[in-house]
Design an enzyme around this catalytic site. Structure first.
Site, mmCIF file in Angstrom:
data_model
loop_
_atom_site.group_PDB
_atom_site.id
_atom_site.type_symbol
_atom_site.label_atom_id
_atom_site.label_comp_id
_atom_site.label_asym_id
_atom_site.label_seq_id
_atom_site.Cartn_x
_atom_site.Cartn_y
_atom_site.Cartn_z
ATOM 1 N N LYS A 70 0.790 -1.216 -0.003
ATOM 2 C CA LYS A 70 0.056 0.130 -0.154
ATOM 3 C C LYS A 70 0.992 1.081 -0.171
ATOM 4 O O LYS A 70 0.391 2.400 -0.564
ATOM 5 C CB LYS A 70 -0.935 0.007 1.366
ATOM 6 C CG LYS A 70 -2.159 -0.842 1.199
ATOM 7 C CD LYS A 70 -3.007 -0.906 2.368
ATOM 8 C CE LYS A 70 -3.841 -2.085 2.310
ATOM 9 N NZ LYS A 70 -4.850 -1.789 3.527
ATOM 10 N N ALA A 141 -0.048 2.888 15.715
ATOM 11 C CA ALA A 141 0.380 4.113 14.943
ATOM 12 C C ALA A 141 1.218 3.560 13.670
ATOM 13 O O ALA A 141 2.116 4.246 13.104
ATOM 14 C CB ALA A 141 1.509 4.834 15.938
ATOM 15 N N ALA A 144 -1.923 0.757 9.329
ATOM 16 C CA ALA A 144 -3.345 0.639 9.524
ATOM 17 C C ALA A 144 -3.961 1.902 10.289
ATOM 18 O O ALA A 144 -5.102 2.208 9.671
ATOM 19 C CB ALA A 144 -3.673 -0.601 10.206
ATOM 20 N N TYR A 233 -10.310 -9.346 12.125
ATOM 21 C CA TYR A 233 -11.491 -10.156 12.124
ATOM 22 C C TYR A 233 -11.192 -11.536 12.012
ATOM 23 O O TYR A 233 -10.184 -11.904 11.654
ATOM 24 C CB TYR A 233 -12.554 -9.790 11.140
ATOM 25 C CG TYR A 233 -12.204 -10.019 9.737
ATOM 26 C CD1 TYR A 233 -11.550 -9.025 8.990
ATOM 27 C CD2 TYR A 233 -12.157 -11.455 8.851
ATOM 28 C CE1 TYR A 233 -10.922 -9.284 7.632
ATOM 29 C CE2 TYR A 233 -11.563 -11.492 7.560
ATOM 30 C CZ TYR A 233 -10.987 -10.382 7.272
ATOM 31 O OH TYR A 233 -10.392 -10.621 5.688
ATOM 32 N N GLY A 255 -13.535 -6.341 12.405
ATOM 33 C CA GLY A 255 -13.216 -5.413 11.174
ATOM 34 C C GLY A 255 -13.829 -6.274 9.787
ATOM 35 O O GLY A 255 -13.532 -5.588 8.608
#
Ligand code: ATR
Length: 292
Positions: A70, A141, A144, A233, A255
């Site tokens: 990402k 921190a 995510a 999750y 989640g």
């Protein structure tokens, strides 16, 4: 239907076999009558950029980007050959999870978005909670956590406390987001310094649930809490959610809903259509519980 009528999408990651994105996106496509294919692409760690280029040259329409690419997807914006436009929220997040390839006036344009934060906020709202004027605690921190701070602040909570084992990382995030925090009290904290404080909503964005370890949090922080939310999750509640429930939190949520909502926002970014997420939530929950 001929192959050429199908628009091609994929998720790139490493590993990627576990990704639920194909099931979710294909459910949205079926629901809205969109002719799309969607596949998982396992990308070698050093070859992310080449594969994005290749996918685009082969006529691909859009990508989801997952772990660990990402931040690299965000960094593509600095590549002068690629002509990437970052959305404001992707720029602030320092990461992108959605790419769209457009052809405008015979020029290829790539747009990069980050839908994770809005996915979290929508899921919390779907559960019946508002973030506005609330005291929010964000645990973690890393990438995510950073991805969700902008959209949380946009809901105008009363305060947002970012607590991390390593406080330096939380302080860096406070600095990055101080300009967009406006009237929200944005602070960094260690876990120990949370003692004696109370929060309406507590969100776990650490990766501790992945390893099944518990966070060294003061027990008292949960007594006033309406909602504890774990961005991870699984088939059963995480250690964090079990503790939150035991220590007084009224409602817990994992989640999986965030996953569906961020996917819906990616779908909107690509197709301009908002799918009905409710049946897909139910489908994903049932697949998780039956191990499909
Ligand atoms: P991600 O991209 O998933 O956020 P990351 O950038 O490696 O991954 O960040 C992981 C986060 O989980 C960090 O906030 C990390 O805390 P540190 O910055 O102090 O390392 C947090 N984390 C992971 N395991 C943890 C644990 N057992 N206890 C507390 N925090 C943990």
């Amino acid at each position: 239907m001929k192959e050429s009528l199908i628009d091609r999408y994929a998720v790139m990651g490493n590993p990627v076999a576990h990704s639920r994105s194909p099931d979710i996106q294909l459910a949205f496509a079926a629901q809205t009558g969109q002719h799309m294919s969607y596949e998982r692409l396992l990308i070698p760690l050093d070859h992310f950029v080449d594969h994005v280029q290749k996918f685009r040259e082969q006529g691909g329409h859009g990508l989801n980007i997952t772990v660990p690419f990402k931040m690299q997807a965000h960094a593509l914006a600095h590549d002068p050959d690629l002509h990437i436009q970052l959305t404001e929220r992707a720029a602030l997040a320092g990461a992108a999870n959605t790419l769209r390839f457009d052809n405008q006036a015979n020029e290829e344009v790539i747009s990069a978005d980050n839908t994770d934060g809005v996915g979290l906020v929508r899921d919390i709202q779907r559960l019946g909670f508002s973030l506005q004027a609330q005291r929010i605690l964000l645990l973690g921190a890393g990438g995510a956590a950073r991805g969700v701070i902008g959209p949380i602040l946009a809901e105008r909570p009363l305060s947002l406390t970012i607590a991390n084992r390593n406080i330096d990382r939380a302080q860096v995030l406070v600095q990055i987001f101080s300009d967009v925090a406006q009237n929200v009290a944005l602070t960094a904290s260690t876990f120990a310094d949370l003692s004696g404080q109370h929060f309406d909503i507590i969100i776990n964005a650490t990766s501790a649930s992945l390893s099944g370890t518990s966070l060294a949090l003061p027990d008292t922080i949960f007594v006033d809490t309406s909602l504890a939310y774990d961005m991870m999750y699984g088939a059963t509640p995480t250690e964090f959610l079990r503790n939150a429930s035991r220590l007084g939190t009224k409602r817990i949520a994992d989640g999986l809903g965030m996953l569906v909502e961020q996917a819906a926002e990616s779908f909107y970014f690509w197709r301009g259509l908002r799918p009905d997420t409710l049946p897909v939530h139910a489908q994903m929950r049932s697949a998780l519980q039956t191990g499909d």
